[in-house]
Design a protein around this motif. Structure first.
Motif, PDB file in Angstrom:
ATOM      1  N   ASP A   1      42.888  92.253  58.313  1.00  0.00           N
ATOM      2  CA  ASP A   1      42.353  91.209  57.386  1.00  0.00           C
ATOM      3  C   ASP A   1      43.152  90.039  57.292  1.00  0.00           C
ATOM      4  N   PRO A   2      42.750  89.228  58.206  1.00  0.00           N
ATOM      5  CA  PRO A   2      43.664  87.768  58.425  1.00  0.00           C
ATOM      6  C   PRO A   2      43.470  86.845  57.197  1.00  0.00           C
ATOM      7  N   GLN A   3      42.332  86.711  56.542  1.00  0.00           N
ATOM      8  CA  GLN A   3      42.290  85.965  55.515  1.00  0.00           C
ATOM      9  C   GLN A   3      43.017  86.380  54.266  1.00  0.00           C
ATOM     10  N   ARG A   4      43.349  87.683  54.135  1.00  0.00           N
ATOM     11  CA  ARG A   4      44.057  88.246  52.873  1.00  0.00           C
ATOM     12  C   ARG A   4      45.414  88.143  53.267  1.00  0.00           C
ATOM     13  N   THR A   5      46.009  88.154  54.457  1.00  0.00           N
ATOM     14  CA  THR A   5      47.313  88.175  54.843  1.00  0.00           C
ATOM     15  C   THR A   5      47.584  86.489  54.853  1.00  0.00           C
ATOM     16  N   ILE A   6      46.527  85.798  55.095  1.00  0.00           N
ATOM     17  CA  ILE A   6      46.923  84.259  55.102  1.00  0.00           C
ATOM     18  C   ILE A   6      47.203  83.822  53.524  1.00  0.00           C
ATOM     19  N   ARG A   7      46.320  84.498  52.756  1.00  0.00           N
ATOM     20  CA  ARG A   7      46.396  84.235  51.053  1.00  0.00           C
ATOM     21  C   ARG A   7      47.455  84.611  50.741  1.00  0.00           C
ATOM     22  N   THR A   8      48.177  85.884  51.247  1.00  0.00           N
ATOM     23  CA  THR A   8      49.207  86.482  50.757  1.00  0.00           C
ATOM     24  C   THR A   8      50.273  85.438  51.233  1.00  0.00           C
ATOM     25  N   GLN A   9      50.689  85.218  52.448  1.00  0.00           N
ATOM     26  CA  GLN A   9      51.513  84.321  52.804  1.00  0.00           C
ATOM     27  C   GLN A   9      51.594  82.857  52.118  1.00  0.00           C
ATOM     28  N   SER A  10      50.576  82.420  51.834  1.00  0.00           N
ATOM     29  CA  SER A  10      50.234  81.266  51.147  1.00  0.00           C
ATOM     30  C   SER A  10      51.145  81.046  49.807  1.00  0.00           C
ATOM     31  N   LEU A  11      50.678  82.125  49.183  1.00  0.00           N
ATOM     32  CA  LEU A  11      51.391  82.452  47.823  1.00  0.00           C
ATOM     33  C   LEU A  11      52.863  82.563  47.832  1.00  0.00           C
ATOM     34  N   GLU A  12      53.202  83.215  49.016  1.00  0.00           N
ATOM     35  CA  GLU A  12      54.684  83.534  49.118  1.00  0.00           C
ATOM     36  C   GLU A  12      55.465  82.095  49.549  1.00  0.00           C
ATOM     37  N   ILE A  13      54.831  81.441  50.362  1.00  0.00           N
ATOM     38  CA  ILE A  13      55.242  79.986  50.639  1.00  0.00           C
ATOM     39  C   ILE A  13      55.378  79.244  49.379  1.00  0.00           C
ATOM     40  N   LYS A  14      54.356  79.166  48.511  1.00  0.00           N
ATOM     41  CA  LYS A  14      54.227  78.427  47.286  1.00  0.00           C
ATOM     42  C   LYS A  14      55.355  78.903  46.668  1.00  0.00           C
ATOM     43  N   ARG A  15      55.579  80.182  46.350  1.00  0.00           N
ATOM     44  CA  ARG A  15      56.823  80.619  45.691  1.00  0.00           C
ATOM     45  C   ARG A  15      58.118  79.864  46.086  1.00  0.00           C
ATOM     46  N   TYR A  16      58.347  80.163  47.461  1.00  0.00           N
ATOM     47  CA  TYR A  16      59.495  79.685  48.119  1.00  0.00           C
ATOM     48  C   TYR A  16      59.840  78.315  48.104  1.00  0.00           C
ATOM     49  N   ALA A  17      58.580  77.535  48.098  1.00  0.00           N
ATOM     50  CA  ALA A  17      58.529  76.012  47.951  1.00  0.00           C
ATOM     51  C   ALA A  17      59.014  75.653  46.661  1.00  0.00           C
ATOM     52  N   GLN A  18      58.432  76.440  45.383  1.00  0.00           N
ATOM     53  CA  GLN A  18      58.888  76.026  44.175  1.00  0.00           C
ATOM     54  C   GLN A  18      60.290  76.570  43.790  1.00  0.00           C
ATOM     55  N   THR A  19      60.912  77.415  44.466  1.00  0.00           N
ATOM     56  CA  THR A  19      62.347  78.051  44.483  1.00  0.00           C
ATOM     57  C   THR A  19      63.110  76.854  44.919  1.00  0.00           C
ATOM     58  N   ILE A  20      62.760  76.230  46.051  1.00  0.00           N
ATOM     59  CA  ILE A  20      63.531  75.048  46.893  1.00  0.00           C
ATOM     60  C   ILE A  20      63.601  74.014  45.959  1.00  0.00           C
ATOM     61  N   ALA A  21      62.362  73.580  45.517  1.00  0.00           N
ATOM     62  CA  ALA A  21      62.185  72.298  44.476  1.00  0.00           C
ATOM     63  C   ALA A  21      63.136  72.724  43.453  1.00  0.00           C
ATOM     64  N   ASN A  22      63.194  73.718  42.687  1.00  0.00           N
ATOM     65  CA  ASN A  22      64.065  73.935  41.477  1.00  0.00           C
ATOM     66  C   ASN A  22      65.491  73.755  41.937  1.00  0.00           C
ATOM     67  N   LYS A  23      65.886  74.429  43.087  1.00  0.00           N
ATOM     68  CA  LYS A  23      67.120  74.333  43.433  1.00  0.00           C
ATOM     69  C   LYS A  23      67.587  72.623  43.880  1.00  0.00           C
ATOM     70  N   ASP A  24      66.738  72.082  44.493  1.00  0.00           N
ATOM     71  CA  ASP A  24      66.638  70.546  44.658  1.00  0.00           C
ATOM     72  C   ASP A  24      66.987  70.064  43.452  1.00  0.00           C
ATOM     73  N   ALA A  25      66.072  70.151  42.383  1.00  0.00           N
ATOM     74  CA  ALA A  25      66.644  69.585  41.192  1.00  0.00           C
ATOM     75  C   ALA A  25      67.807  69.973  40.411  1.00  0.00           C
ATOM     76  N   GLU A  26      68.216  71.135  40.663  1.00  0.00           N
ATOM     77  CA  GLU A  26      69.533  71.586  40.186  1.00  0.00           C
ATOM     78  C   GLU A  26      70.700  70.906  41.050  1.00  0.00           C
ATOM     79  N   MET A  27      70.495  70.638  42.174  1.00  0.00           N
ATOM     80  CA  MET A  27      71.562  69.846  42.996  1.00  0.00           C
ATOM     81  C   MET A  27      71.526  68.294  42.779  1.00  0.00           C
TER      82      MET A  27
END
Length: 102
Positions: free
Chosen positions: A44-70
């Motif tokens: 189910d490629p669409q499901r996999t894409i959605r799941t990975q997109s959410l994971e990428i968004k979480r990682y991007a938010q974490t990186i943004a938070n760490k960047d703000a901390e720095m």
């Protein structure tokens, strides 16, 4: 700045290094996850894409938070360095006015 908080240059450096290490671990983890998923058959490629997109968004938010901390740590470091220079100048001026005459 909060009252009674003392940030030494080594503390700021350590926190900056910790933030950088966290970002590196996140990116490395994401790369490992991508490598792990490559050989899998995707039914189910669409499901996999959605799941990975959410994971990428979480990682991007974490990186943004760490960047703000720095950024905050860097700004605090600059403020502290300025304050240290002010105190050093004050001590120098004070020592010049309190030296006994020769």
């Amino acid at each position: 700045m909060g009252a009674n908080l003392i940030y030494t240059p080594s503390t700021i450096c350590r926190r900056s290094n910790q933030a950088l290490d966290s970002i590196i671990r996140l990116v490395t983890g994401l790369e490992d996850r991508i490598e792990d998923l490559m050989p899998l058959h995707i039914s189910d490629p669409q499901r996999t894409i959605r799941t990975q997109s959410l994971e990428i968004k979480r990682y991007a938010q974490t990186i943004a938070n760490k960047d703000a901390e720095m950024v905050a740590a860097h700004q605090l470091n600059r403020q502290l360095q300025t304050r240290i220079r002010e105190l050093e100048k004050s001590l120098e001026a004070e020592s010049l006015t309190t030296e006994p005459p020769h």
